[in-house]
Design a protein around this motif. Structure first.
Motif, short mmCIF file in Angstrom:
data_model
loop_
_atom_site.label_atom_id
_atom_site.label_comp_id
_atom_site.label_asym_id
_atom_site.label_seq_id
_atom_site.Cartn_x
_atom_site.Cartn_y
_atom_site.Cartn_z
N ALA A 164 -9.54 7.83 -6.58
CA ALA A 164 -8.98 7.08 -7.71
C ALA A 164 -7.92 6.10 -7.25
O ALA A 164 -7.86 4.94 -7.70
CB ALA A 164 -8.40 8.05 -8.74
N VAL A 165 -7.06 6.53 -6.32
CA VAL A 165 -6.01 5.64 -5.81
C VAL A 165 -6.61 4.44 -5.11
O VAL A 165 -6.22 3.29 -5.34
CB VAL A 165 -5.07 6.41 -4.85
N ASN A 166 -7.58 4.70 -4.25
CA ASN A 166 -8.15 3.60 -3.47
C ASN A 166 -8.96 2.65 -4.34
O ASN A 166 -8.97 1.44 -4.09
CB ASN A 166 -9.02 4.15 -2.34
N VAL A 167 -9.64 3.17 -5.35
CA VAL A 167 -10.37 2.30 -6.27
C VAL A 167 -9.39 1.40 -7.01
O VAL A 167 -9.60 0.20 -7.16
CB VAL A 167 -11.20 3.14 -7.26
N TRP A 168 -8.29 1.98 -7.48
CA TRP A 168 -7.26 1.20 -8.19
C TRP A 168 -6.71 0.09 -7.31
O TRP A 168 -6.47 -1.02 -7.78
CB TRP A 168 -6.14 2.14 -8.63
N MET A 169 -6.55 0.38 -6.01
CA MET A 169 -5.98 -0.61 -5.10
C MET A 169 -7.00 -1.65 -4.67
O MET A 169 -6.64 -2.79 -4.36
CB MET A 169 -5.41 0.10 -3.86
N GLY A 170 -8.28 -1.29 -4.63
CA GLY A 170 -9.29 -2.19 -4.05
C GLY A 170 -10.03 -3.06 -5.04
O GLY A 170 -10.60 -4.08 -4.65
N VAL A 171 -10.05 -2.68 -6.32
CA VAL A 171 -10.80 -3.45 -7.32
C VAL A 171 -10.31 -4.89 -7.45
O VAL A 171 -11.12 -5.82 -7.57
CB VAL A 171 -10.78 -2.72 -8.68
N PRO A 172 -8.99 -5.16 -7.45
CA PRO A 172 -8.54 -6.56 -7.62
C PRO A 172 -9.12 -7.53 -6.61
O PRO A 172 -9.47 -8.66 -6.95
CB PRO A 172 -7.02 -6.45 -7.50
N GLY A 175 0.79 -1.22 0.00
CA GLY A 175 0.00 0.00 0.00
C GLY A 175 0.82 1.27 0.00
O GLY A 175 0.51 2.22 -0.73
N PHE A 176 1.90 1.30 0.79
CA PHE A 176 2.69 2.53 0.86
C PHE A 176 3.43 2.78 -0.45
O PHE A 176 3.62 3.93 -0.86
CB PHE A 176 3.66 2.48 2.04
N VAL A 177 3.84 1.70 -1.15
CA VAL A 177 4.50 1.87 -2.44
C VAL A 177 3.53 2.44 -3.46
O VAL A 177 3.85 3.38 -4.21
CB VAL A 177 5.07 0.53 -2.93
N ALA A 178 2.31 1.88 -3.50
CA ALA A 178 1.29 2.38 -4.43
C ALA A 178 0.94 3.84 -4.13
O ALA A 178 0.80 4.65 -5.05
CB ALA A 178 0.05 1.50 -4.34
N ALA A 179 0.80 4.18 -2.85
CA ALA A 179 0.44 5.55 -2.49
C ALA A 179 1.51 6.54 -2.92
O ALA A 179 1.20 7.60 -3.49
CB ALA A 179 0.20 5.64 -0.98
N PHE A 180 2.77 6.22 -2.67
CA PHE A 180 3.85 7.13 -3.08
C PHE A 180 3.95 7.22 -4.60
O PHE A 180 4.26 8.29 -5.14
CB PHE A 180 5.17 6.68 -2.47
N ALA A 181 3.73 6.11 -5.29
CA ALA A 181 3.78 6.13 -6.75
C ALA A 181 2.70 7.04 -7.32
O ALA A 181 2.96 7.85 -8.22
CB ALA A 181 3.63 4.71 -7.30
N TRP A 182 1.49 6.93 -6.78
CA TRP A 182 0.40 7.80 -7.24
C TRP A 182 0.66 9.25 -6.87
O TRP A 182 0.29 10.16 -7.62
CB TRP A 182 -0.92 7.33 -6.66
#
Length: 317
Positions: free
Chosen positions: A185-193, A141-148
């Motif tokens: 948008a970030v949370n949707v991208w992370m939660g859809v899978p 999660g922290f990697v995805a958040a920083f990337a976004w």
């Protein structure tokens, strides 16, 4: 006359332990760890919520000198300040938290269900598509958040695309509306899978004979989806919706790492606001603990009402 103290309960526990002693032994370490890591902090936090503990009254050490705690009980004063709106933040933050939770869970379910239906069909490179769509879930999660956050930067990819087409860049994280859209948008991208995988597993448990029978009866694709797919996915839908609401309501990492609750606290949800109360400026530990108890109480009420309403629907069906 002496009344026996719950003999049935003790007999039941004794029989269960004798019969399932191995299970009790395996579960005991987990229960002990949960009591230490969850039970004790919760009880201590609930106690602090009834005091005036803050940075100045909590016990601490200065060099070799120990300053004893000087906080005292104030009853339900902290809860009154929060629920009456005296703190000036609770209801505005709660409103955004509810909007944040609803929109995220809605997009998680609709997009996840749509992708699951597509991937449940026989298409070329289906395994590759599944792998690519699961990747956002596999990334920490922290990697995805920083990337976004880098993508939303003034010189990030999004603004580079806008400038390429002759448009002005947007300060995504500096304006309340765009910042809210950004974190959603970030949370949707992370939660859809997760939703996609859950629904895909549910779809594969629905007997194909039901679809064949519906097709023979002349049902359209939409009718088969509404009358066969959705009822077959009801148990999965109930579980993932409940989990999605609880997880999203408490989604600390996305908000904190992408916007830090800004600008001016506009993207703070209840859990991040409680963190700010506890660890920013004057540390109001008692008020933050009260926020924690309020959040837990709301989620418990929601979970109870939701499960009971779903049970009634199952009985009616």
């Amino acid at each position: 006359m002496r009344t026996p103290t719950a003999p049935g309960l003790w007999k039941g526990l004794s029989r269960s332990f004798e019969k399932y002693w191995y299970g009790w032994a395996m579960a005991a370490p987990v229960v002990l760890v949960m009591l230490v890591l969850v039970g004790y902090p919760f009880i201590w936090g609930a106690y602090l919520s009834t005091t005036n503990a803050d940075e100045s009254t909590i016990g601490h050490d200065i060099g070799v000198n120990h300053i004893p705690p000087s906080y005292h009980s104030v009853g339900l004063h902290n809860y009154w300040d929060i629920l009456s709106g005296n703190d000036g933040h609770f209801y505005s933050t709660l409103t955004w938290t509810l909007i944040w939770t609803f929109l995220n869970v809605f997009f998680h379910i609709t997009i996840g269900l749509g992708l699951a239906v597509l991937l449940n069909r026989k298409i070329r490179f289906r395994g590759g598509y599944r792998l690519m769509l699961i990747l956002p879930w596999a990334v920490p999660g922290f990697v995805a958040a920083f990337a976004w956050r880098l993508l939303y930067n003034d010189n990030g990819v999004f603004n580079a695309v806008l400038k390429y087409f002759g448009m002005h860049g947007v300060q995504w994280l500096a304006q309340p509306t765009s910042a809210k859209i950004a974190v959603i948008a970030v949370n949707v991208w992370m939660g859809v899978p997760f939703m996609m995988v859950s629904f895909l597993g549910g779809l594969q448990t629905i007997p194909k004979e039901l679809y064949e029978a519906a097709e023979m009866d002349g049902a359209t694709a939409w009718q088969r989806f509404r009358m066969v797919t959705l009822p077959g996915l009801r148990p999965v839908m109930m579980t993932v919706t409940l989990l999605g609401v609880i997880w999203t309501f408490n989604k600390f990492d996305v908000i904190f790492l992408v916007t830090e609750g800004g600008p001016a606290g506009s993207t703070d949800i209840l859990v991040t606001h409680a963190y700010q109360v506890a660890f920013a400026n004057i540390r109001q530990y008692a008020e933050a603990a009260s926020y924690g108890v309020v959040i837990l109480s709301m989620l418990l009420v929601f979970a109870t009402v939701y499960r009971r309403s779903q049970a009634k629907l199952e009985v009616q069906a």
